[in-house]
Design a protein around this motif. Structure first.
Motif, short mmCIF file in Angstrom:
data_model
loop_
_atom_site.label_atom_id
_atom_site.label_comp_id
_atom_site.label_asym_id
_atom_site.label_seq_id
_atom_site.Cartn_x
_atom_site.Cartn_y
_atom_site.Cartn_z
N THR A 41 0.84 -1.19 0.00
CA THR A 41 0.00 0.00 0.00
C THR A 41 0.87 1.24 0.00
N GLY A 42 0.23 2.33 -0.25
CA GLY A 42 0.93 3.60 -0.11
C GLY A 42 0.93 4.00 1.35
N ASP A 43 1.07 5.26 1.62
CA ASP A 43 1.07 5.72 3.01
C ASP A 43 -0.30 5.46 3.63
N CYS A 47 -6.50 9.10 3.30
CA CYS A 47 -7.87 8.62 3.45
C CYS A 47 -8.20 7.49 2.48
N SER A 48 -7.76 7.65 1.25
CA SER A 48 -8.03 6.55 0.32
C SER A 48 -6.80 6.35 -0.51
N GLN A 49 -6.43 5.14 -0.67
CA GLN A 49 -5.21 4.86 -1.42
C GLN A 49 -5.38 3.53 -2.13
N LYS A 50 -4.54 3.36 -3.12
CA LYS A 50 -4.60 2.10 -3.85
C LYS A 50 -3.78 1.06 -3.12
N ALA A 51 -4.23 -0.16 -3.16
CA ALA A 51 -3.46 -1.23 -2.53
C ALA A 51 -3.45 -2.42 -3.48
N LYS A 68 -5.01 -8.47 -6.89
CA LYS A 68 -6.16 -7.55 -6.94
C LYS A 68 -5.66 -6.16 -6.64
N LEU A 69 -6.19 -5.21 -7.37
CA LEU A 69 -5.86 -3.81 -7.09
C LEU A 69 -7.10 -3.19 -6.49
N ILE A 70 -7.03 -2.87 -5.20
CA ILE A 70 -8.24 -2.35 -4.56
C ILE A 70 -7.97 -0.96 -4.02
N ASP A 71 -9.06 -0.31 -3.66
CA ASP A 71 -8.96 1.00 -3.03
C ASP A 71 -9.16 0.81 -1.55
N GLN A 72 -8.15 1.18 -0.80
CA GLN A 72 -8.28 0.99 0.64
C GLN A 72 -8.65 2.31 1.27
N THR A 73 -9.65 2.33 2.13
CA THR A 73 -9.97 3.58 2.79
C THR A 73 -9.60 3.48 4.27
N ASN A 74 -9.18 4.57 4.77
CA ASN A 74 -8.79 4.66 6.17
C ASN A 74 -10.01 5.17 6.93
N ASN A 84 -1.20 20.05 0.49
CA ASN A 84 -0.81 21.09 -0.45
C ASN A 84 0.66 21.41 -0.29
N TYR A 85 1.40 20.46 0.19
CA TYR A 85 2.79 20.69 0.52
C TYR A 85 3.54 19.51 -0.07
N GLU A 86 4.42 19.75 -1.04
CA GLU A 86 4.95 18.64 -1.82
C GLU A 86 5.73 17.64 -1.00
N GLU A 87 6.49 18.11 -0.01
CA GLU A 87 7.34 17.15 0.69
C GLU A 87 6.67 16.57 1.90
N ALA A 88 5.35 16.61 1.93
CA ALA A 88 4.65 16.24 3.15
C ALA A 88 4.96 14.82 3.59
N LEU A 89 4.81 13.86 2.68
CA LEU A 89 4.88 12.48 3.12
C LEU A 89 6.04 11.73 2.51
N SER A 90 6.93 12.44 1.84
CA SER A 90 8.06 11.72 1.24
C SER A 90 9.28 12.61 1.30
N PHE A 91 10.42 12.06 1.04
CA PHE A 91 11.66 12.84 1.08
C PHE A 91 11.75 13.73 -0.14
N ARG A 92 12.40 14.86 0.03
CA ARG A 92 12.55 15.78 -1.08
C ARG A 92 13.66 15.30 -1.99
N SER A 93 13.44 15.33 -3.31
CA SER A 93 14.55 14.97 -4.21
C SER A 93 15.52 16.14 -4.24
N PRO A 94 16.80 15.87 -4.27
CA PRO A 94 17.74 16.99 -4.26
C PRO A 94 17.67 17.79 -5.56
N GLU A 95 18.11 19.01 -5.46
CA GLU A 95 18.05 19.89 -6.63
C GLU A 95 18.99 19.40 -7.71
N MET A 96 18.51 19.42 -8.96
CA MET A 96 19.40 19.07 -10.06
C MET A 96 20.20 20.31 -10.43
N PRO A 97 21.53 20.20 -10.55
CA PRO A 97 22.29 21.40 -10.91
C PRO A 97 22.01 21.80 -12.35
#
Lengths: 529, 133
Positions: A41-43, A47-51, A68-74, A84-97
């Motif tokens: 599953t994802g995080d 509230c709802s995610q694919k599993a 089976k690909l199901i929708d899991q609800t919390n 609305n915050y990109e780095e909320a649940l995952s690590f930030r990718s470093p800046e590409m030079p």
């Protein structure tokens, strides 16, 4: 989610019991017993995610994998509906030079070291105050020693072998470093790092963030000549600055050894530096400098500790003797424990050598290090007409060494005057009797010495300290039949040391329940009483 | 009752809304505190969300006062101002519904109810203003 597979470890091969492995065919699935990864599953806070659910249908013949690909609800009320915050649940990718941000990235990350807050330790001494507000009395282990403007520097190699002056010396951490410094002889009196003044002109604060300073005094100056011989200068210890003389630059600092004396409250009361000055040739482009710092508590002898307070794995076990003539427990307060000043010679066992000949090793012994079980042995060649008593004595010397201690320190930092902190060594004697030799007057010769050190974990659950509780030395003897002629015989001699953990299971201790102290004032029942 | 132009349903709704808003404010603040502990919430975003919540509270108090006064004294001006403030509060509520840093299911429920209440109130206020004019 359907493409993620944690158990797919082998590339282009099917992993056993891995239902999500794309390299597995239907035939492979039919051989599996379970699915090691049943669901991906994802995080789960969303509230709802694919599993992706993988399972094995064992009733079918042959067993097949069901995907089976199901929708899991919390169901929780506090599941994340949207972010609305990109780095909320995952690590930030470093800046590409890119060509625009390259210079900025180079400035920020291009040095040999970088941290999240680059100028923190030089300027933000005040920022650390709130957390250390209750620790203004004395330094603690590992805290950098502060001077009037920054920290006491112990130059050391960082990344490469070039000296970096940004390494602070930490309190109670004995360090010795060697690093290379680049020099040019024309300007050798201008290079600050080569003159004694650079290492003595900082004043150490006795206590962090106080105004009491301790000056660094010059303890001794040793002069090293070009071919390496060192002579201690007996004169007064004055500052000798580097200067050019013919083609050489003399009075160049080749080594500094700081000795800091402190009280047991963590206050520095004295600091001294011993210098090694040398001369370098004009052609020299770099010199090697060595730096050392050691800490001694005031009014104690600097006995090297094997832990503070519990033993540290790998450090030698400390042991010693009680002086003769004090056998009575009445005198237990007045005598102390005498130890060998070499910490590696206090408690030793026989050392195995390549030739396996006991007598060829000439008494080579290896120190017993805490936590390391050791076994060693050798073969003793006995000439034909050897008598029992000298043989026994030789073997005892081999097994026990010249000075087998009587007491072992229970803690790594046990002081010699606290006799009760020391554990006496218990001696056991086992003799192997063989029935067939009973009719001979048996000579028992010791062939094996087994040391068993029982230790326990002592102190808090979070930071248990190792403490030795019992040391048993078991000497095993075997019967020796003496023959008056014949060829010489070889007997194997063995000694071992085993560390056994006899810790009792930990019992958490809780604070006492708060008690309610209610007392009525004595005139509470006025006017009835 | 034709002499009385004040709208009773509007007054009831305003009163109930006041109580609901007190609960909404406390709950949203508590949820923001929970989010700041459970998730990675940078200081900039946290300050922005809290400031907007306080702004919304101030606007709400103003709006309820004006609406109540306008309704009871039967004047159009406070009611009109209250309607404008409702639009502002509605916008802030939409922000909390969709554009917060983290939107939890609890946030969705609270803000949806708030928006429904705003909608109803707006309709009743328009009707009250129409009756007064």
């Amino acid at each position: 989610v359907a493409k993620l597979c944690v158990c797919d470890l082998l590339v282009a091969q099917c992993d056993v019991n891995c239902c999500c492995d794309p390299d597995c065919t239907a035939d492979d699935f039919s051989l599996f017993t379970t699915c090691s990864v049943p669901i991906v599953t994802g995080d789960s806070r969303l509230c709802s995610q694919k599993a992706a659910v993988y399972s094995l249908d064992v009733e079918a013949n042959p067993p097949e994998r069901i995907f089976k690909l199901i929708d899991q609800t919390n169901p929780s009320l506090f599941c994340i509906h949207a972010t609305n915050y990109e780095e909320a649940l995952s690590f930030r990718s470093p800046e590409m030079p890119t060509s625009e941000n390259f210079d900025r990235l180079l400035k920020e990350f291009g040095g040999p070291a970088f941290s999240a807050e680059p100028d923190n330790w030089n300027t933000n001494l005040d920022a650390e105050n709130p957390s250390d507000a209750n620790e203004t009395y004395g330094y603690e282990y590992g805290v950098p020693i502060q001077t009037v403007d920054a920290f006491l520097r112990l130059p050391s190699p960082v990344v490469s072998s070039w000296c970096s002056d940004a390494n602070p010396a930490a309190f109670l951490v004995n360090q010795a470093t060697k690093c290379t410094r680049s020099v040019r002889v024309e300007k050798c009196d201008n290079i600050r790092a080569l003159s004694m003044l650079f290492y003595t002109n900082c004043s150490i604060l006795a206590v962090p963030r106080s105004s009491q300073v301790v000056n660094i005094s010059i303890q001794s100056i040793t002069v090293q000549s070009l071919n390496g011989t060192r002579t201690l200068l007996n004169g007064s210890n004055v500052l000798r600055l580097p200067m050019l003389l013919d083609e050489l630059c003399i009075n160049v600092v080749l080594g500094v050894s700081y000795h800091v004396t402190h009280t047991d409250a963590g206050e520095i009361i004295e600091a001294a530096a011993a210098f090694v000055l040398g001369a370098i040739k004009k052609e020299a482009l770099s010199i090697q400098q060595s730096f050392e710092i050691s800490f001694t508590q005031v009014n104690t002898e600097p006995v090297p500790l094997s832990g503070n307070p519990g033993y540290v794995v790998g450090l030698p076990v400390r042991a010693g003797f009680r002086p003769q003539g004090y056998p009575l427990p009445v005198d237990i307060d007045t005598s102390g424990i005498i130890q060998n000043t070499n910490k590696h010679s206090q408690f030793t066992i026989l050392q195995s050598t390549a030739s396996q000949d006991c007598l060829a090793a000439q008494g080579a012994r290896t120190p017993i290090l805490f936590g390391y079980n050791m076994i060693s042995g050798c073969k003793l060649r006995i000439p034909a007409a050897m008598k029992c008593q000298p043989l026994t004595q030789t073997l005892l010397d081999l097994l026990k060494g010249q000075s087998f201690p009587e007491y072992v320190a229970s803690f790594g930092n046990s002081q010699s005057q606290d006799v009760l902190d020391w554990v006496p060594i218990t001696h056991l004697h086992i003799s192997e009797q063989r029935v067939s030799l009973l009719f001979q007057s048996s000579c028992q010769i010791p062939v094996s010495l087994e040391l068993e050190v029982k230790w326990t974990k002592y102190g808090s659950l979070v930071n248990p300290q190792a403490r030795i509780v019992n040391v048993t030395a078991t000497l095993t003897s075997t019967a020796w039949k003496r023959v008056s002629s014949g060829r010489e015989r070889m007997i194997p001699v063995m000694s071992s040391v085993v560390f056994t953990d006899v810790s009792a299971p930990a019992e958490p201790g809780y604070k006492a329940w708060p008690t309610i102290n209610i007392k009525l004032p004595h005139d509470f029942f006025f006017p009835f009483v | 009752s034709s002499c009385q132009l004040s709208s009773v349903p509007l007054q009831i709704l305003l009163c109930a809304h006041g109580i609901y808003y007190a609960f909404y404010f406390a709950a949203t603040l508590a949820i923001i505190v929970y989010k700041s502990q459970a998730f990675s919430y940078p200081d900039g975003f946290l300050v922005a969300d809290v400031v907007l919540l306080l702004l919304m509270a101030a606007l709400e108090v103003l709006r309820l006062q004006l609406g109540s006064r306008g309704n009871l004294t039967e004047e159009e001006a406070p009611l009109g101002l209250s309607l404008a403030a409702t639009a502002g509060s509605g916008a802030l509520s939409v922000y909390f519904l969709g554009w917060q840093t983290y939107v939890l299911r609890a946030d969705v429920i609270l803000n949806a109810l708030l928006l429904v209440a705003y909608g109803l109130e707006s309709v009743l206020k328009v009707m009250a203003i129409a009756a007064l004019v």
